[in-house]
Structures are given as C-alpha cells and as structure tokens.
Write a protein that holds these residues in place. Structure first.
Motif, PDB file in Angstrom:
ATOM      1  N   CYS A   4      66.645  17.594  73.201  1.00  0.00           N
ATOM      2  CA  CYS A   4      66.655  18.264  71.897  1.00  0.00           C
ATOM      3  C   CYS A   4      67.834  17.827  71.027  1.00  0.00           C
ATOM      4  N   GLY A   5      68.244  16.597  71.138  1.00  0.00           N
ATOM      5  CA  GLY A   5      69.282  16.091  70.257  1.00  0.00           C
ATOM      6  C   GLY A   5      70.599  15.875  70.971  1.00  0.00           C
ATOM      7  N   GLU A   6      71.553  15.413  70.189  1.00  0.00           N
ATOM      8  CA  GLU A   6      72.854  15.095  70.767  1.00  0.00           C
ATOM      9  C   GLU A   6      73.704  16.325  71.011  1.00  0.00           C
ATOM     10  N   ASN A   7      73.429  17.408  70.307  1.00  0.00           N
ATOM     11  CA  ASN A   7      74.190  18.635  70.541  1.00  0.00           C
ATOM     12  C   ASN A   7      73.319  19.852  70.292  1.00  0.00           C
ATOM     13  N   LYS A   8      73.776  20.980  70.765  1.00  0.00           N
ATOM     14  CA  LYS A   8      72.995  22.217  70.681  1.00  0.00           C
ATOM     15  C   LYS A   8      72.770  22.697  69.257  1.00  0.00           C
ATOM     16  N   GLU A   9      73.611  22.262  68.337  1.00  0.00           N
ATOM     17  CA  GLU A   9      73.496  22.717  66.960  1.00  0.00           C
ATOM     18  C   GLU A   9      72.278  22.123  66.263  1.00  0.00           C
ATOM     19  N   GLU A  10      71.731  21.043  66.820  1.00  0.00           N
ATOM     20  CA  GLU A  10      70.533  20.459  66.226  1.00  0.00           C
ATOM     21  C   GLU A  10      69.348  21.387  66.465  1.00  0.00           C
ATOM     22  N   SER A  11      68.360  21.273  65.642  1.00  0.00           N
ATOM     23  CA  SER A  11      67.207  22.176  65.673  1.00  0.00           C
ATOM     24  C   SER A  11      66.442  22.074  66.977  1.00  0.00           C
ATOM     25  N   ILE A  12      66.047  23.204  67.504  1.00  0.00           N
ATOM     26  CA  ILE A  12      65.216  23.251  68.704  1.00  0.00           C
ATOM     27  C   ILE A  12      63.815  22.723  68.382  1.00  0.00           C
ATOM     28  N   ASP A  13      63.479  22.632  67.090  1.00  0.00           N
ATOM     29  CA  ASP A  13      62.172  22.117  66.689  1.00  0.00           C
ATOM     30  C   ASP A  13      62.127  20.599  66.704  1.00  0.00           C
ATOM     31  N   ASN A  14      63.237  19.942  66.986  1.00  0.00           N
ATOM     32  CA  ASN A  14      63.308  18.496  66.979  1.00  0.00           C
ATOM     33  C   ASN A  14      63.501  17.991  68.407  1.00  0.00           C
ATOM     34  N   CYS A  15      62.545  18.292  69.278  1.00  0.00           N
ATOM     35  CA  CYS A  15      62.675  17.990  70.697  1.00  0.00           C
ATOM     36  C   CYS A  15      61.601  17.008  71.157  1.00  0.00           C
ATOM     37  N   TYR A  16      61.888  16.355  72.280  1.00  0.00           N
ATOM     38  CA  TYR A  16      60.992  15.340  72.828  1.00  0.00           C
ATOM     39  C   TYR A  16      60.916  15.491  74.338  1.00  0.00           C
ATOM     40  N   PHE A  17      59.734  15.216  74.898  1.00  0.00           N
ATOM     41  CA  PHE A  17      59.549  15.273  76.343  1.00  0.00           C
ATOM     42  C   PHE A  17      60.150  14.041  77.014  1.00  0.00           C
ATOM     43  N   ILE A  18      60.713  14.260  78.199  1.00  0.00           N
ATOM     44  CA  ILE A  18      61.280  13.191  79.032  1.00  0.00           C
ATOM     45  C   ILE A  18      60.526  13.190  80.355  1.00  0.00           C
ATOM     46  N   ASP A  19      60.095  12.021  80.804  1.00  0.00           N
ATOM     47  CA  ASP A  19      59.393  11.952  82.087  1.00  0.00           C
ATOM     48  C   ASP A  19      60.391  11.914  83.252  1.00  0.00           C
ATOM     49  N   ALA A  20      59.876  11.788  84.458  1.00  0.00           N
ATOM     50  CA  ALA A  20      60.699  11.834  85.675  1.00  0.00           C
ATOM     51  C   ALA A  20      61.603  10.615  85.830  1.00  0.00           C
ATOM     52  N   TYR A  21      61.484   9.651  84.927  1.00  0.00           N
ATOM     53  CA  TYR A  21      62.297   8.437  84.992  1.00  0.00           C
ATOM     54  C   TYR A  21      63.308   8.359  83.840  1.00  0.00           C
ATOM     55  N   GLY A  22      63.375   9.415  83.028  1.00  0.00           N
ATOM     56  CA  GLY A  22      64.329   9.459  81.933  1.00  0.00           C
ATOM     57  C   GLY A  22      63.821   8.866  80.644  1.00  0.00           C
ATOM     58  N   PHE A  23      62.525   8.579  80.567  1.00  0.00           N
ATOM     59  CA  PHE A  23      61.899   7.927  79.424  1.00  0.00           C
ATOM     60  C   PHE A  23      61.361   8.979  78.451  1.00  0.00           C
ATOM     61  N   ILE A  24      61.739   8.867  77.188  1.00  0.00           N
ATOM     62  CA  ILE A  24      61.252   9.800  76.166  1.00  0.00           C
ATOM     63  C   ILE A  24      59.913   9.286  75.663  1.00  0.00           C
ATOM     64  N   PHE A  25      58.869  10.119  75.819  1.00  0.00           N
ATOM     65  CA  PHE A  25      57.528   9.611  75.551  1.00  0.00           C
ATOM     66  C   PHE A  25      56.734  10.359  74.492  1.00  0.00           C
ATOM     67  N   GLU A  26      57.139  11.566  74.095  1.00  0.00           N
ATOM     68  CA  GLU A  26      56.338  12.309  73.128  1.00  0.00           C
ATOM     69  C   GLU A  26      57.159  13.420  72.496  1.00  0.00           C
ATOM     70  N   ARG A  27      56.873  13.696  71.245  1.00  0.00           N
ATOM     71  CA  ARG A  27      57.516  14.807  70.555  1.00  0.00           C
ATOM     72  C   ARG A  27      57.011  16.117  71.162  1.00  0.00           C
ATOM     73  N   ALA A  28      57.903  17.055  71.364  1.00  0.00           N
ATOM     74  CA  ALA A  28      57.544  18.369  71.918  1.00  0.00           C
ATOM     75  C   ALA A  28      57.392  19.339  70.749  1.00  0.00           C
ATOM     76  N   ALA A  29      56.172  19.556  70.319  1.00  0.00           N
ATOM     77  CA  ALA A  29      55.920  20.392  69.142  1.00  0.00           C
ATOM     78  C   ALA A  29      56.491  21.795  69.330  1.00  0.00           C
ATOM     79  N   LYS A  30      56.037  22.479  70.330  1.00  0.00           N
ATOM     80  CA  LYS A  30      56.563  23.818  70.611  1.00  0.00           C
ATOM     81  C   LYS A  30      56.551  24.022  72.118  1.00  0.00           C
ATOM     82  N   PHE A  31      57.569  24.654  72.603  1.00  0.00           N
ATOM     83  CA  PHE A  31      57.657  24.959  74.025  1.00  0.00           C
ATOM     84  C   PHE A  31      58.569  26.162  74.190  1.00  0.00           C
TER      85      PHE A  31
END
Length: 150
Positions: A4-31
């Motif tokens: 969800c960004g470089e620091n906690k102050e960034e929006s929780i709405d700007n997050c991305y899923f990470i797979d088991a290998y550390g690869f960012i593969f998709e935007r996380a719309a809501k979770f």
C-alpha cells in the motif's frame, strides 16, 4: 500480501496484491485489512511502474515470508509490515506491539531466538498478563532478545 505504498500515510485505496514470490501483479480495489498482511516500503524496481515490480528480490522475499509464517505459527498474527530505508523491518502484531528485525540476519536464527524468548520468563508471563501492552520485541542483537511493555 498487499503493498500500500512507501509509507502508511499514503491512501489505503492505492494498494496492490503481492504474490508468494514478492511480485506485484494486480491493483487491490477493495479489501479488508485483516484479510492480508499489508506491506509498506519502497519497491525493488528501477522504473515507476508498480505492476510488475517486486517488493524485494525473490530470495529475500522468501526469507521474509518464512519469517512472517514462523511468527504466525508462534501465535503472533501480524497485520502490517514496514520496510525501513536502512534495511530494518517492523512487523506489527494484530494484538498490539511490533517485532523489529533485519533480513541481514539469518531467518532461522531470528525465529529460533523469538521462540526461545516467548517460552521464557519474564516475556512469557508479561505476554500472558499484559498482552495489549507490548511495545516491541527487538531481534537485532544476535542471540539477545530485547522487549518493552508499556
């Protein structure tokens, strides 16, 4: 995992899923925050693209994943992980407090030291009686484990 960004102050709405290998593969719309461990920190990427970047190189991410799984096995569920610029990490625990560590140390040794400390007094008793008052458990110092309660 979710980044969800470089620091906690960034929006929780700007997050991305990470797979088991550390690869960012998709935007996380809501979770819901309790469904995933949320990661914060700079990406291991030369470009500005987020999808396709890595949180860490694959071998380092494997060690990080092993450490998070080991902490969970010790009944200390995590909610967030913060990667600091100096290579240190803070693993926030769901019930309060955090675990401080560095991936420069051997993951097996970190987990072994944590497990030993959790089985020994005064940490064992303090965790049982003052669960929500844990501030941190610091695993930076070889076989020495430091902790602090409020």
């Amino acid at each position: 995992y979710v980044w969800c960004g470089e620091n906690k102050e960034e929006s929780i709405d700007n997050c991305y899923f990470i797979d088991a290998y550390g690869f960012i593969f998709e935007r996380a719309a809501k979770f819901r925050n309790n469904d995933f461990t949320v990661f914060y920190g700079s990406l291991n990427s030369a470009g500005n693209e987020i999808i396709g970047a890595r949180f860490l190189p694959e071998t380092e991410f494997a060690g990080l994943k092993k450490l998070i799984d080991g902490v969970t096995a010790l009944l200390l569920d995590s909610s967030e992980l913060v990667k600091k610029d100096d290579g240190d990490y803070e693993l926030m625990l769901e019930r309060g407090g955090k675990i401080l560590f560095s991936l420069l140390d051997d993951t097996e040794r970190i987990l072994s030291n944590l497990e030993s400390a959790l089985e020994t007094d005064p940490l064992k008793t303090n965790l049982a009686k003052k669960t929500k008052n844990l501030e941190y458990i610091d695993l930076h110092f070889g076989n020495k484990v430091f902790f602090k309660f409020k």
